[in-house]
Design an enzyme around this catalytic site. Structure first.
Site, PDB file in Angstrom:
ATOM      1  N   GLU A   1     119.804  34.957  59.193  1.00 33.00           N
ATOM      2  CA  GLU A   1     119.454  34.772  60.705  1.00 33.00           C
ATOM      3  C   GLU A   1     117.934  34.352  60.931  1.00 33.00           C
ATOM      4  OE1 GLU A   1     121.368  37.698  63.133  1.00 33.00           O
ATOM      5  OE2 GLU A   1     123.365  36.911  62.633  1.00 33.00           O
TER       6      GLU A   1
ATOM      7  N   GLU B   1     128.967  35.599  58.398  1.00 34.63           N
ATOM      8  CA  GLU B   1     129.233  36.722  59.463  1.00 34.63           C
ATOM      9  C   GLU B   1     130.014  36.119  60.733  1.00 34.63           C
ATOM     10  OE1 GLU B   1     125.784  38.972  60.931  1.00 34.63           O
ATOM     11  OE2 GLU B   1     124.672  38.900  59.157  1.00 34.63           O
TER      12      GLU B   1
END
Ligand code: AHR
Length: 516
Positions: free
Chosen positions: A198, A318
């Site tokens: 991320e 995710e």
């Protein structure tokens, strides 16, 4: 209510008017299948999972030293068994946000000598007692394919390169001598490596612009690949969908920089039901569809000029329902733990169907996470229970393989604040040899849907195995000693070109049929 036709192979149903009149008691649908109409192979790695140093995921979940429930290595035996039941095909570690300040050398050598470190992603102290050896040995015991996310936040190129060397090299070097001294002679040969986590999020330690990340990750990727040419690398794609953020631009820049070295681009998505709106929540897979389809177009666009057939697939590494246990965890040391209910399990089934319905472009997916925090397995010091979301994941991992089918569905739809046209039945299909599997979520809260399932080019040959995830009401959940929501199985018979099935209100049904 409005009649729409959602997919590829569609046929006319009754007129909207007739349906509207009938809807109060009797919703009807048609599912049509031509087994030659596929979108390609379903990668088993769609059923991956994730363990992060976060809350009680590792410590007290996967790993609990000195517990009577643990084996000699410190792994919880009951968690291992439950994880085996999920057929975990790929296990990501050590984060997540945690990975962006994780220095792997802290987690090797005698456990007692490992340094405790301040952990800034989640506001705690990391003992480092579960490190590279513990994770990779755990992956062998499960067994599963390991996937390590390197620290491209506060870490260096050399650190990432030496981690690959430590895990994968058979040469005699200072780094591999350390591995041998620490008890592991042969390399583990870890294939899957993440180039950070991320990195598009301002919350990430070491967050950079897409341009800066692309340049930095490229140098790490080169060194990792030159250490082991067999590694498959996953770039950090979009996870930040805040208003005003051009998340596609992030993906475009990253693929542009890294295209010669990466095999996958990772994207993330968490969904939730903050306004307690069942219809809206059950439409969450639309958000996943959009992330996948938009990202696939961006990747295609970047690679369009190439003549070497280079592919970059999507790793949805995710995803989950996550909205209750959110908030200011930073230094708040709050236990982050979601308890799931039936509606969450139905949403997970639709997200899994979205992955299967995009199996041509999505080749990796990891539910976040395996145990405690936001997970299908929930432990205490004395045992565990299986959360509602365990069951759809288990059914998909066990049965949804082979080729992804383009299934035609005619079904009434509904409107939400975000979406104009959400079909009441969410469907995906797979064909493995002569075995057909259909995954169907009835998004209607109150009404069953009577459905005709037709085969265009084959016939049902008899056996029909049915698994249904349902419960007394949409908010029903499980707990220690209480299983209100689970998968219930039974068998039936189907022969010929068509069969009828009544999908109960608020349910996930998996039909497994033998064809001739
Ligand atoms: O899975 C929980 C967290 O969600 C991960 O650490 C992070 O990558 C994401 O924001």
């Amino acid at each position: 209510m409005k009649l729409t036709r959602r997919t590829v192979v569609a046929t006319a149903l009754a007129s909207p008017l007739i349906l509207r009149a009938a809807a109060a008691q009797d919703l009807r649908a048609q599912i049509k299948i031509n087994t030659a109409d596929t979108r390609g192979a379903i990668d088993q790695k769609l059923y991956g999972n994730f363990v992060e140093h976060l809350g009680r995921c590792i410590d007290g979940g996967v790993f609990q030293e000195h517990s009577p429930l643990s084996n000699e290595a410190g792994y919880r035996r009951d968690v291992l068994e439950a994880a085996r039941g999920l057929g975990v095909s790929l296990l990501r570690w050590p984060g997540g946000n945690f990975s962006s300040n994780y220095h792997w050398m802290d987690g090797i050598g005698p456990r007692a000598d490992r340094p405790p470190r301040l952990e800034m992603a989640w506001g705690t102290v990391e003992s480092n007692r579960f490190g590279t050896h513990e994770f990779l040995d755990y992956a062998e015991q499960l067994p599963t394919e390991p996937y390590i996310c390197a620290n491209l936040g506060t870490g260096t190129w050399t650190e990432a390169q030496q981690w690959v060397e430590y895990c994968n090299s058979a040469e005699d070097t200072a780094i591999t001598r350390m591995r041998r001294q620490n008890g592991r002679k042969d390399p583990w040969k870890v294939t899957y490596w993440g180039l950070g986590n991320e990195m598009d999020g301002p919350w990430q330690m070491g967050h950079r612009s897409a341009e800066d990340y692309g340049k930095f990750a490229l140098e790490a990727a080169k060194l990792m690949r030159w250490t082991d040419s067999n590694v498959k690398l996953v770039a950090a794609g979009s996870s930040n969908y805040a208003a005003g953020v051009d998340w596609s631009a992030w993906n475009r820049t990253v693929v542009d920089h890294l295209q010669n070295y990466i095999d996958y681009l990772a994207i993330h998505l968490y969904v939730g039901n903050p306004n307690d709106d069942f219809g809206e929540f059950l439409a969450s897979s639309r958000l996943m569809d959009d992330k996948i389809e938009t990202t696939a177009k961006v990747i295609d666009g970047v690679l369009a000029g190439r003549t070497d057939g280079k592919k970059v697939h999507i790793a949805f590494d995710e995803y989950n329902v996550w909205y209750r246990a959110r908030g200011n965890d930073q230094r708040g040391r709050r236990i982050l733990e979601e308890r799931y209910n039936l509606e969450d399990a139905l949403v997970i089934a639709t997200l899994l169907s979205s992955l299967v319905n995009h199996a041509d472009v999505v080749k990796i997916a990891n539910m976040a996470q395996l145990v405690n925090v936001i997970a299908p397995i929930f432990t205490s010091d004395d045992g565990l229970f299986l959360q509602t979301i365990y069951y759809p994941l288990q059914l998909f991992a066990k049965n949804v393989k082979g080729n992804s089918l383009k299934v035609g569905v005619d079904v009434p739809s509904y409107k939400t604040k975000q979406h104009d046209d959400v079909p009441y039945l969410d469907v995906s299909g797979a064909l493995d040899g002569n075995t057909l599997v259909l995954n169907v979520v009835n998004r209607h809260k109150d009404q069953p849907i009577e459905t005709t399932i037709s085969l265009e080019d084959k016939s049902f040959s008899g056996g029909l195995a049915i698994a249904e995830v349902n419960g007394p009401d949409i908010k029903a959940g499980n707990d220690f000693g209480k299983t209100a929501v689970r998968a219930q199985s039974r068998t039936a018979t189907a022969r010929g070109k068509t069969t009828q099935y009544r999908f109960p209100a608020h349910s996930f049904t998996q039909l497994k049929a033998q064809l001739a």
